[in-house]
Structure formats: C-alpha cells, structure tokens
Scaffold this active site. Structure first.
Site, PDB file in Angstrom:
ATOM      1  N   HIS A 157       0.667  -1.296  -0.070  1.00  0.00           N
ATOM      2  CA  HIS A 157       0.031   0.154   0.062  1.00  0.00           C
ATOM      3  C   HIS A 157       0.720   1.284  -0.143  1.00  0.00           C
ATOM      4  CE1 HIS A 157      -3.468  -2.701   1.422  1.00  0.00           C
ATOM      5  NE2 HIS A 157      -2.356  -3.203   2.035  1.00  0.00           N
ATOM      6  N   SER A 278      14.262  21.392 -16.971  1.00  0.00           N
ATOM      7  CA  SER A 278      12.827  22.156 -17.132  1.00  0.00           C
ATOM      8  C   SER A 278      13.374  23.509 -18.029  1.00  0.00           C
ATOM      9  CB  SER A 278      12.266  22.566 -15.761  1.00  0.00           C
ATOM     10  OG  SER A 278      11.741  23.882 -15.905  1.00  0.00           O
ATOM     11  N   GLU A 291       8.824   8.353 -16.862  1.00  0.00           N
ATOM     12  CA  GLU A 291       7.435   8.818 -17.313  1.00  0.00           C
ATOM     13  C   GLU A 291       6.855   8.233 -18.446  1.00  0.00           C
ATOM     14  OE1 GLU A 291       6.738  13.094 -14.954  1.00  0.00           O
ATOM     15  OE2 GLU A 291       8.749  12.826 -16.044  1.00  0.00           O
TER      16      GLU A 291
END
Ligand code: ARG
Length: 464
Positions: A157, A278, A291
């Site tokens: 979890h 970025s 990703e």
C-alpha cells in the site's frame, strides 16, 4: 495487362480515394524480408512438385534476392496503386522475369501469404525481444549484486511494511521479466505453425507440398485446417498480450522509480543521461524516461484492445478487416522494444542513495511483524501476538519512539508477564531492522542466505 493482381475481372480503374483507403504498403513494407523468404521457399517447392521447372525456380529466387537488395537499399518505388508489399514484390518479379514471374503465385493466395509473412516476422520479433529482456534482467542482477547487503524498506500500500534486501527487490523484477520471456516463448510455439498452402481458404487442387515449405521455413508443423488459417490472428493477440504485460511490468517499475526519485523519498540517484531538465525551473531533473515508459504502456494496451475489437465479429475466413492488424502489432512491438532498450542502461546506471535509505531505515516499524513472529515462536497464539504488537506500536506512536526504545518492562507487561523483565529483554534483542532481517528463514524470503542463493542462480542462468 492491369497492374492489379486481380485486374482481369474489372473493367475500369480503381477510384483514387479507394486506392488510398485500401492500401497497406505504407506500413506492411517492413515485411519485405519475410515475404521474400517465404516466396523463395514456395518457389523451390513448386519446382520440387513439378509445377514449375527447376531453372524457373532458380531464376525466381535469384530475382527475389535482387528485389530484396533493392528494397534494402531504399531503391524500390512504392506506390499505393500496388496496394501492399506482396503485390510490389510480385510485380517487380514479373518486370524482371515476365511469364516465369507470373508463375510464383501458383497454389497460394495473399491470404495465406500475408499471415505466413507476419508469423515469420513475429518469430524474429520474439527473438529480438528475448535478447532485450535478457539485457534488462542482467541489469537488475548487476544492481542486485552491487547493492547486496543494502537493506531497504519493503512496502505494501506504499506504506512501510517489512525490511528487505535491495538484492531481493531487484531480483523481483528479474522474475517478472523471466515470466515475460516464457510467455513469449509459449506464444512463439503457436505462431510457429505454417499457414502457407491454405491458399485463399479451401486449399488447392494443385499438388503442392506444404511439408517442404514447412521445413524450409523452419516451422514446427503445418496448419491443419485451411479455413482456420486465413482467419487466425490468435498468435497476434497472444503476442500483443505478452507485450502489454511487459509494458505493464515496466510501467509499475517506472512508477516506483519516479516516486523513489522524488525529494520526499530520495532513494535513487538517476543518471543525468536518462533525465531531462525544465525550460523555466533551473533546478529540475525530471525522470522523463520513466514517465514516458509508464505513458507508452497505454499505447500498447490500446493496441491489444484494438485487436480484440478488430477480430471479435469476423466470420470465417479472410476478411479485409484483418489488414488493420499490422499497425497495432508493429506499434506495440516498436513501443515495447524501445522501452526495453532504454530501461536496461537506466537500471544499470542508477545507484541507491544508501546514506539516505539508511538514515531512515528504522522509521515505520519495519520490525513489528518479526517481533510478532518472535512471540508466536515462543508460544503466543498468532492473533494474541498481533494484538500485543499492535498495542506496543500504538504506545510508540504516542511516545514518538521506536519499538526498540521501549523499556523492557513494557514488553513484559504487554505479554501479561509483569515482572518477567527477562522475557522483555530477550524479545528486545530481536528488534531493529538488522535483527528483523536476520530473522527471516523461509524459502523465497528476503533472508540473506536465500537471496544469495537466488542471486547466484540468476548469475549462472543469465551468464552475468
Ligand atoms: N494487404 C492485405 C492484408 O494485409 C493482403 C491480403 C489481401 N487479400 C485479399 N484477399 N484482398 O491483409
């Protein structure tokens, strides 16, 4: 004579829009090597059974090789008016050999030809994927070896659960990708059944020898039912399912490492070469490869859904709908092989931040379950032991301390043995992550001896 292989029946030409709508050459051209290979075997068989002369078969094979070289060199002009790769190659053959070229399509149809080509392609694709999966497994094994002895929190979890060896963690992924390899190998068995010779749907009245083609192309057996052949895309569904599961495994791993690379976790030092920055925030180092791996999984699962919907309502035997199978299959394969190719070096070059992990390893009661098992081993019924440890954890939360920080007497009291501080002291010695980890014994557990055995086995199996 019409350039179309089926021109005789038609009076006028095909509508330009229809040509564009029905073509597959823009995507099936990547089957050209497999088409040529299958045609070479077919031509040889036609000569063996006397349907063409031996010299004709030789001429056909030599011309097919030239055509292959031409396509390889990017010299073939593809045209949507010739629909697909099969027609392009046959037309190029006829342009070279005239009537001899016109004999190649004897005893076969594009329906059995296309599925033969795709099966040959899938076989190669599976072999390539196996190589990529082995590379990824080797990276995980190398990480297991490099980080052997490092203890990390194991999660359920996404909450701290029990301590595990980092090697145990890395080898868990080796297992998943091993199952993926087995699944692909299993899919290969059903793909490795020869369709060619089923012809359009019913077989042929000509004396073709399918066994000869089977052996030349290295198929395990010959498809028994010609009607089934031209409709069967089961092997593609299995293949794309296997790809979807590989992508799903990669996606779960990528998600985990995205989380592990956050400032909040800070478990990983991802290699710069596999991250991007970025355009506005100068400090950023983003895990884009992970990703995108996670994101591309959607495409692969989408391809599987698409194939199911494609075939779900098709009557026997060939239907033109089936032309739509290839883009889904090619895209799923390209996507997964691309993901695997970047995953292997990314894993190999990523290091655990051992200091950060160690500085917080005693947080989160990772030793609570081992404490409970210690009580069980001393004769406390499991449910009672669970209750006792649960209460001790609650006490620690109130006092903002760890189980190992509790005074001996608290353990004795919790066990209903007030005064017997010796019991408490003995139990306390099994607390802390190092003790908890050392206590594991069961087969397949994170016990250091077990993990060492598994690691040694994998090193042998994968030749690391
Ligand atoms: N381009 C077709 C495909 O990819 C080849 C088979 C065509 N067969 C036919 N009967 N039109 O499926």
């Amino acid at each position: 004579m019409s350039q179309k292989t089926w021109g005789g029946r038609f009076e006028g030409g095909t509508d330009a829009q229809v040509e564009k709508f029905t073509e597959s050459i823009t995507f099936d051209r990547r089957l050209f090597r497999h088409d040529i290979r299958a045609s070479r075997a077919h031509a040889a068989m036609l000569a063996e059974v006397g349907l063409i002369a031996a010299a004709e078969a030789d001429a056909i094979r030599a011309a097919l090789d030239e055509i292959g070289t031409e396509i390889e060199a990017g010299k073939m002009e593809f045209s949507i008016s010739l629909e697909d790769i099969h027609t392009h190659i046959e037309r190029a053959l006829i342009a070279r050999l005239g009537d001899v070229g016109r004999k190649l399509h004897t005893g076969r149809s594009r329906n059995d030809q296309v599925v033969t080509d795709v099966k040959l392609w899938v076989r190669d694709a599976i072999d390539d994927l196996d190589g990529l999966l082995v590379e990824l497994q080797r990276s995980f094994v190398a990480s297991a070896e490099r980080e052997a002895g490092v203890v990390i929190p194991g999660y359920t979890h996404l909450q701290r659960a029990q301590p595990v060896l980092a090697a145990h963690y890395f080898l868990a992924y080796v297992e998943k990708f091993q199952r993926d390899r087995e699944r692909l190998a299993d899919c290969r068995k059903r793909a490795n059944v020869l369709p060619l010779g089923a012809a359009a749907l019913a077989g042929s009245s000509l004396p073709i020898d399918r066994e000869s083609v089977r052996s030349a192309l290295g198929f395990d057996s010959v498809a028994r039912n010609s009607l089934d052949v031209s409709s069967d895309r089961d092997f593609l569904l299995e293949f794309v399912f296997a790809l979807s599961l590989i992508a799903t495994h990669l996606s779960g791993w990528a998600e985990e490492w995205v989380i592990w690379s956050t400032t909040e976790f800070n478990f990983l030092d991802l290699p710069d070469a596999f991250c991007t920055g970025s355009s506005i925030m100068p400090h950023k180092k983003n895990p884009d490869v992970l990703e995108l791996t996670r994101g591309k999984t959607g495409r692969v699962i989408g391809a599987l859904q698409g194939l199911f919907v494609l075939v779900k309502g098709l009557p026997l035997a060939y239907n033109r709908d089936l032309q739509e199978d290839k883009q889904a299959v090619f895209d799923a394969y390209d996507t997964v092989s691309g993901c695997l190719a970047v995953a292997a070096p990314l894993v190999a070059q990523t290091k655990l931040r051992r200091d950060v992990i160690a500085s917080r390893i005693e947080d989160g009661f990772l030793d609570a379950t081992t404490l409970m098992e210690g009580l069980i081993a001393r004769g406390v019924p499991m449910r009672s032991a669970h209750e006792v440890v649960g209460k001790l954890v609650r006490l620690c939360e109130q006092r903002k301390c760890r189980l190992a920080d509790l005074p001996d007497a608290e353990f004795a009291t919790a066990l209903g043995e007030p005064g017997a501080s010796a019991t408490g002291a003995a139990i306390k010695q099994s607390l802390g992550v190092a003790n908890a980890l050392a206590a594991f014994k069961s087969y397949g557990s994170t016990a250091p001896t077990e993990v060492a055995k598994q690691l040694a086995d994998w090193k042998t199996k994968l030749g690391v």
